[in-house]
Design a protein around this motif. Structure first.
Motif, mmCIF file in Angstrom:
data_model
loop_
_atom_site.group_PDB
_atom_site.id
_atom_site.type_symbol
_atom_site.label_atom_id
_atom_site.label_comp_id
_atom_site.label_asym_id
_atom_site.label_seq_id
_atom_site.Cartn_x
_atom_site.Cartn_y
_atom_site.Cartn_z
ATOM 1 N N GLY A 57 0.795 -1.211 0.000
ATOM 2 C CA GLY A 57 0.000 0.000 0.000
ATOM 3 C C GLY A 57 0.826 1.258 0.000
ATOM 4 O O GLY A 57 2.040 1.229 0.218
ATOM 5 N N TRP A 58 0.144 2.336 -0.283
ATOM 6 C CA TRP A 58 0.697 3.680 -0.171
ATOM 7 C C TRP A 58 -0.099 4.422 0.892
ATOM 8 O O TRP A 58 -1.330 4.438 0.855
ATOM 9 N N LEU A 59 0.621 5.001 1.807
ATOM 10 C CA LEU A 59 0.025 5.857 2.812
ATOM 11 C C LEU A 59 0.755 7.187 2.774
ATOM 12 O O LEU A 59 1.889 7.259 2.311
ATOM 13 N N ARG A 60 0.110 8.244 3.251
ATOM 14 C CA ARG A 60 0.745 9.552 3.191
ATOM 15 C C ARG A 60 0.521 10.314 4.492
ATOM 16 O O ARG A 60 -0.433 10.059 5.238
ATOM 17 N N GLN A 61 1.424 11.252 4.723
ATOM 18 C CA GLN A 61 1.327 12.070 5.917
ATOM 19 C C GLN A 61 1.635 13.511 5.553
ATOM 20 O O GLN A 61 2.756 13.831 5.136
ATOM 21 N N ALA A 62 0.620 14.353 5.694
ATOM 22 C CA ALA A 62 0.793 15.773 5.444
ATOM 23 C C ALA A 62 1.303 16.441 6.711
ATOM 24 O O ALA A 62 1.114 15.916 7.816
ATOM 25 N N GLU B 249 -2.366 8.670 6.653
ATOM 26 C CA GLU B 249 -3.627 8.174 6.108
ATOM 27 C C GLU B 249 -3.387 7.258 4.919
ATOM 28 O O GLU B 249 -2.425 7.425 4.166
ATOM 29 N N GLY B 250 -4.278 6.293 4.770
ATOM 30 C CA GLY B 250 -4.179 5.371 3.647
ATOM 31 C C GLY B 250 -4.590 6.038 2.348
ATOM 32 O O GLY B 250 -5.512 6.855 2.322
ATOM 33 N N VAL B 251 -3.881 5.684 1.287
ATOM 34 C CA VAL B 251 -4.181 6.209 -0.047
ATOM 35 C C VAL B 251 -4.720 5.102 -0.942
ATOM 36 O O VAL B 251 -5.764 5.250 -1.569
ATOM 37 N N ALA B 252 -4.002 3.996 -0.990
ATOM 38 C CA ALA B 252 -4.403 2.879 -1.834
ATOM 39 C C ALA B 252 -3.653 1.634 -1.404
ATOM 40 O O ALA B 252 -2.570 1.726 -0.811
ATOM 41 N N SER B 253 -4.222 0.481 -1.708
ATOM 42 C CA SER B 253 -3.541 -0.781 -1.452
ATOM 43 C C SER B 253 -3.925 -1.788 -2.520
ATOM 44 O O SER B 253 -4.962 -1.656 -3.182
ATOM 45 N N ASN C 3 -7.713 -1.083 -3.713
ATOM 46 C CA ASN C 3 -8.608 -0.248 -2.922
ATOM 47 C C ASN C 3 -8.056 1.171 -2.887
ATOM 48 O O ASN C 3 -6.834 1.362 -2.876
ATOM 49 N N TYR C 4 -8.962 2.144 -2.861
ATOM 50 C CA TYR C 4 -8.549 3.542 -2.890
ATOM 51 C C TYR C 4 -9.310 4.362 -1.863
ATOM 52 O O TYR C 4 -10.492 4.112 -1.597
ATOM 53 N N ALA C 5 -8.625 5.358 -1.331
ATOM 54 C CA ALA C 5 -9.314 6.347 -0.512
ATOM 55 C C ALA C 5 -10.231 7.164 -1.413
ATOM 56 O O ALA C 5 -9.925 7.393 -2.592
ATOM 57 N N ASP C 6 -11.352 7.603 -0.876
ATOM 58 C CA ASP C 6 -12.309 8.384 -1.661
ATOM 59 C C ASP C 6 -11.653 9.622 -2.258
ATOM 60 O O ASP C 6 -11.995 10.039 -3.368
ATOM 61 N N SER C 7 -10.711 10.201 -1.548
ATOM 62 C CA SER C 7 -10.088 11.451 -1.988
ATOM 63 C C SER C 7 -9.228 11.292 -3.231
ATOM 64 O O SER C 7 -8.903 12.291 -3.887
ATOM 65 N N VAL C 8 -8.866 10.063 -3.585
ATOM 66 C CA VAL C 8 -7.991 9.853 -4.741
ATOM 67 C C VAL C 8 -8.631 8.991 -5.824
ATOM 68 O O VAL C 8 -8.029 8.803 -6.897
ATOM 69 N N LYS C 9 -9.812 8.472 -5.579
ATOM 70 C CA LYS C 9 -10.478 7.624 -6.577
ATOM 71 C C LYS C 9 -10.650 8.381 -7.885
ATOM 72 O O LYS C 9 -11.063 9.534 -7.907
ATOM 73 N N GLY C 10 -10.315 7.705 -8.967
ATOM 74 C CA GLY C 10 -10.440 8.316 -10.287
ATOM 75 C C GLY C 10 -9.228 9.137 -10.696
ATOM 76 O O GLY C 10 -9.110 9.522 -11.859
ATOM 77 N N ARG C 11 -8.330 9.407 -9.748
ATOM 78 C CA ARG C 11 -7.129 10.194 -10.059
ATOM 79 C C ARG C 11 -5.856 9.367 -9.892
ATOM 80 O O ARG C 11 -4.892 9.555 -10.644
ATOM 81 N N PHE C 12 -5.831 8.479 -8.915
ATOM 82 C CA PHE C 12 -4.640 7.674 -8.620
ATOM 83 C C PHE C 12 -4.884 6.231 -9.029
ATOM 84 O O PHE C 12 -6.004 5.716 -8.912
ATOM 85 N N HIS D 113 -9.782 -2.559 4.061
ATOM 86 C CA HIS D 113 -9.235 -1.712 2.995
ATOM 87 C C HIS D 113 -10.285 -1.452 1.922
ATOM 88 O O HIS D 113 -10.296 -0.387 1.295
ATOM 89 N N ALA D 114 -11.164 -2.417 1.691
ATOM 90 C CA ALA D 114 -12.219 -2.247 0.686
ATOM 91 C C ALA D 114 -13.211 -1.162 1.099
ATOM 92 O O ALA D 114 -13.935 -0.631 0.264
ATOM 93 N N LEU D 115 -13.224 -0.853 2.397
ATOM 94 C CA LEU D 115 -14.087 0.218 2.907
ATOM 95 C C LEU D 115 -13.314 1.528 3.028
ATOM 96 O O LEU D 115 -13.825 2.499 3.589
#
Length: 129
Positions: free
Chosen positions: A35-40, A46-50, A58-67, A106-108
Motif C-alpha cells: 500500500g501507499w500511505l501519506r502524511q501531510a 492516512e491510507g491512499v491505496a492498497s 482499494n482507494y481512498a475516496d479522496s484519490v479515486k479516479g485520479r490515482f 481496505h475495501a471500505l
C-alpha cells in the motif's frame, strides 16, 4: 527481511502528474498486501491505496479516479500513478507491505498503520498552485 525503497516524488503544479515507485526486496512468498500511505504536515498518516497478490485494489475516496496503484510482480516494484494532483495531495508518501492479503477493511477505505509491518523511508510530493 523485507526492504522497501520509494522513489519518484517531487514538486509539481496542480493538475500535473507523478508516478511513485517502490522497489521491494527480501521476500520470496506469493501472498502480499502492499500500500501507499501519506502524511501531510501536522496530520496523521492516512491510507491512499492498497493492492494484494489476488489483484484486489482499494482507494481512498479522496484519490479515486485520479490515482492508480499497480504492481510489477516480475520486477518486484509497486507503483502509484497520480494524475490531476491537487494542493491537498502534498504529503510524504510511504510504501508499506504485509505478507498476507489485504484486510477486508481496505475495501471500505480504512487503513491502519499496523496493517503493515514493513515500511519504506518515504518520498515527498509537493503540489503548488
Amino acid at each position: 527481511q523485507v526492504q522497501l525503497a520509494e522513489s519518484g516524488g517531487g514538486s509539481v503544479q496542480a493538475g500535473e502528474s507523478l508516478r511513485l515507485s517502490c522497489a521491494a526486496s527480501g521476500y520470496t512468498g506469493s501472498n502480499y498486501c502492499m500500500g501507499w500511505l501519506r502524511q501531510a504536515p501536522g496530520k496523521g498518516r492516512e491510507g491512499v491505496a492498497s493492492i494484494d497478490s489476488d489483484g484486489s485494489d482499494n482507494y481512498a475516496d479522496s484519490v479515486k479516479g485520479r490515482f492508480t496503484i499497480s504492481v510489477d510482480n516480475a520486477k518486484h516494484v509497486l507503483y502509484l500513478e497520480m494524475n490531476s494532483l491537487k494542493l491537498e495531495d502534498t504529503a510524504m508518501y510511504y510504501c508499506a507491505a504485509e505478507l498476507f492479503l489485504c484486510p477486508a477493511m481496505h475495501a471500505l477505505g480504512r487503513w491502519r498503520e499496523n496493517d503493515f509491518p514493513y515500511w519504506g523511508q518515504g518520498t515527498q510530493v509537493t503540489v503548488s498552485s
